[in-house]
Write an enzyme that holds these catalytic residues in place. Structure first.
Site: not given
Lengths: 385, 385
Positions: A119, A196, A233
């Site tokens: 990330e 995300k 994440c």
């Protein structure tokens, strides 16, 4: 700090246990033992010279009569930042590019077909500071920014698909910032991007200071080397997020991350692996390494005095397989390349065996979630009185 | 058969590793170390005499100013059947009752507030045979059957809530069979029941020969000792099943199971624990022990010759906590009682810390699941061409 120097769980197990006990402990904790993939000498030499780790494993499938094996080599790359965070942005970024080139070169020597980076790989993970400049200067166009241009060359050169998680500046719309994964084809063009879906507001990670939840859904990229999604994440904490990528056809789900020991380490081996099991697909957890110190001190909402770093990124990247097995982890402290040769046929084989897609009752949960999402939802409670 | 005699993973780790390595390995694999709960001498003696194991652990929470700690002792009980499966049904059942009484007595000596037994605890797990009689004779009324009556007395005597997973004959409606958990209050009355939501069709476990998916939803029982749901066996493979119990307010989710080593053992430590993490609640995995041989041979859809048992139930019951920690497992081979003192306040504390309920975007998944459940759903795929 506890746990900063400890290198690797699986190596500790192999050192401390032996014979039948080692076999049983690893069978129960890690599933079917994966064969090691031989790493070419040139890659071993490059890794030794440049101070990183290369490990390889093979996840097989049964032979089928009508489908040929679909073997794909996945490379997960983890790394520390190279220069101190006090250096000029352009220099910090350039130094990381040079490091990543070494790691991708090694992945290419190992025959990698798909490479995924961690990330926000182009920068220190500066969101804990809550400062804007200079950190937002690392944000760049997903389609034409410097990191995309840099990786396009490598992708074309090595005939590999590259997943590049960056801080995106949406130059085409409102100039806002997003946490984005760019997917670059093995011919070197940008196939598309994913953002995300779940943004943390925990401890040092209230990233909504910088960017918000994706509105792009759960895209799956159908590439020369298989169909995959990218769960960035904190999205790994949400099982339904993994599930939607799988329902869209992903056979691999990458989880490029940045997470520290005190916060999440006992969860790390659980979540991506559970997702591989629940969704009959391969999952790839990737986490950066090292401790990143920032120029100005900050507090972390935990009653402790101000400080300049927020803990140790513990690496430990690994691949989990549909059949419940998993690779050992990369180092907790060193840069590394994890090569996993998978046969994507395993996904459907496990799907046919366990049948979770058949027995999942998705319509029931669609209705239940619809009800439960309403502000006036009345939970189904049976009271003892 | 591999793994039948191997006793316990955590004991092997404690024997093989030491000092810093043991600390780090257990921190990473098991989370924050849980303190041991002292087991009263009377319980130790009873266990020794009757040949079972008693283990206890404590999961703490932070002190709050406005809420007192809500400490609850949960007992997970695992056991083998007592008599061979060739004995008369009534004798087999009676022998199990007598064994369970010993185990519940020990749980009571340890101060247990809620006891949960394993799936279909009154009988051998005979569904692999695909035979009806005599196995369906173990089915009984949830409200008035012999096992309910038996446990009502113990629940009242010991002031404990008991969760009793049985094979149910619905005498009030169509006489069909269900896989059901009966919830008995600490005063000894039946609070209600919950049924298995996901029915396996895998290997020896096509249980839909006998019973189908629950239509009772995801009830949560609000008892004298906390709110809990019961996710029976194969339902643990479905993250959205756990989630609905949590959305209905469960602070504890029990997972009474019957599962064998060759099928699921590497998944066992992952799934319930992932559910505890994802849902900010305690989860309790319970699995029977031993190998059960049946009078008539049967095949298992795996190309192997007919046989009379289908493998080793590996026990290994454990409790997972919202903060990612977990207890060690009970034995893989012996009957046992696992007592875990939890402070239910940990649930909301972890919920506030990690915030998954706040960041879950349930409305998004309600819509996505609704679409994905349609037969003509078009997956969101971005193609490279």
């Amino acid at each position: 700090m506890a746990g900063v120097e400890f290198e690797n769980v699986e190596e500790a197990l192999e050192k401390g246990l032996s014979g039948r006990e080692l076999d049983e402990v690893t069978r129960i904790l890690y599933g079917k033992k994966l064969e090691k993939l031989e790493i070419p000498l040139a890659a071993v030499a490059a890794a030794e010279k440049a101070g990183f780790e290369v490990k390889g494993y093979i996840a097989t499938a049964q032979r089928e009569q009508l489908r040929a094996p679909r073997k794909v080599r996945i490379a997960a790359i983890q790394n520390a930042i190279v220069l101190p965070t006090t250096y000029p942005v352009a220099e910090q970024r350039h130094a990381i590019f040079m490091r990543i080139e070494q790691l991708i070169d090694a992945a290419a020597l190992c025959g990698a077909n798909i490479v995924c980076l961690q990330e926000a790989w182009t920068m220190p993970f500066a969101f804990c500071t809550r400062e804007r400049l200079p950190w937002t200067e690392f944000a760049e166009s997903a389609e034409t920014g410097p990191s995309t241009q840099f990786l396009q060359k490598l992708a074309g050169k090595y005939n590999m698909v590259i997943v590049s998680p960056i801080l995106e500046r949406d130059e085409a719309k409102d100039e806002v910032i997003w946490n984005t994964a760019v997917v670059i084809s093995n011919k070197g063009h940008v196939i598309g991007k994913s953002r995300k879906n779940h943004i943390p507001r925990v401890g040092d990670f209230n990233e909504s200071t910088y960017y918000m939840e994706s509105q792009l859904g759960h895209p799956v990229f159908d590439t020369a080397f298989g169909k995959f999604g990218i769960n960035i994440c904190y999205g790994r904490h949400h099982p339904q997020n993994w599930m939607m990528y799988a329902l869209n056809g992903a056979e691999i789900i990458f989880n490029p991350s940045a997470t520290v020991g005190g916060l999440s380490e006992p969860l790390w081996g659980i979540e991506a692996r559970n997702a591989a099991i629940a969704n009959h697909c391969f999952t790839v957890g990737i986490n950066r390494v090292g401790t990143e110190a920032f120029p100005n001190e900050f507090t972390s909402g935990n009653g402790l005095p101000a400080h300049k770093d927020f803990g140790h990124f513990y690496g430990s990247s690994y691949v989990a397989c549909p059949d419940g097995s998993r690779t050992p982890s990369l180092s907790r402290t060193k840069d590394g390349v994890l090569i996993t040769e998978v046969d994507l046929n395993q996904c459907r084989q496990v799907k046919d065996h366990w049948g979770f897609r058949m027995t999942q009752r998705l319509d029931l949960y669609a209705r239940s979630f619809t009800e439960a999402a309403k502000p006036d939802y009345k939970p189904q409670i049976i009271r003892d009185f």
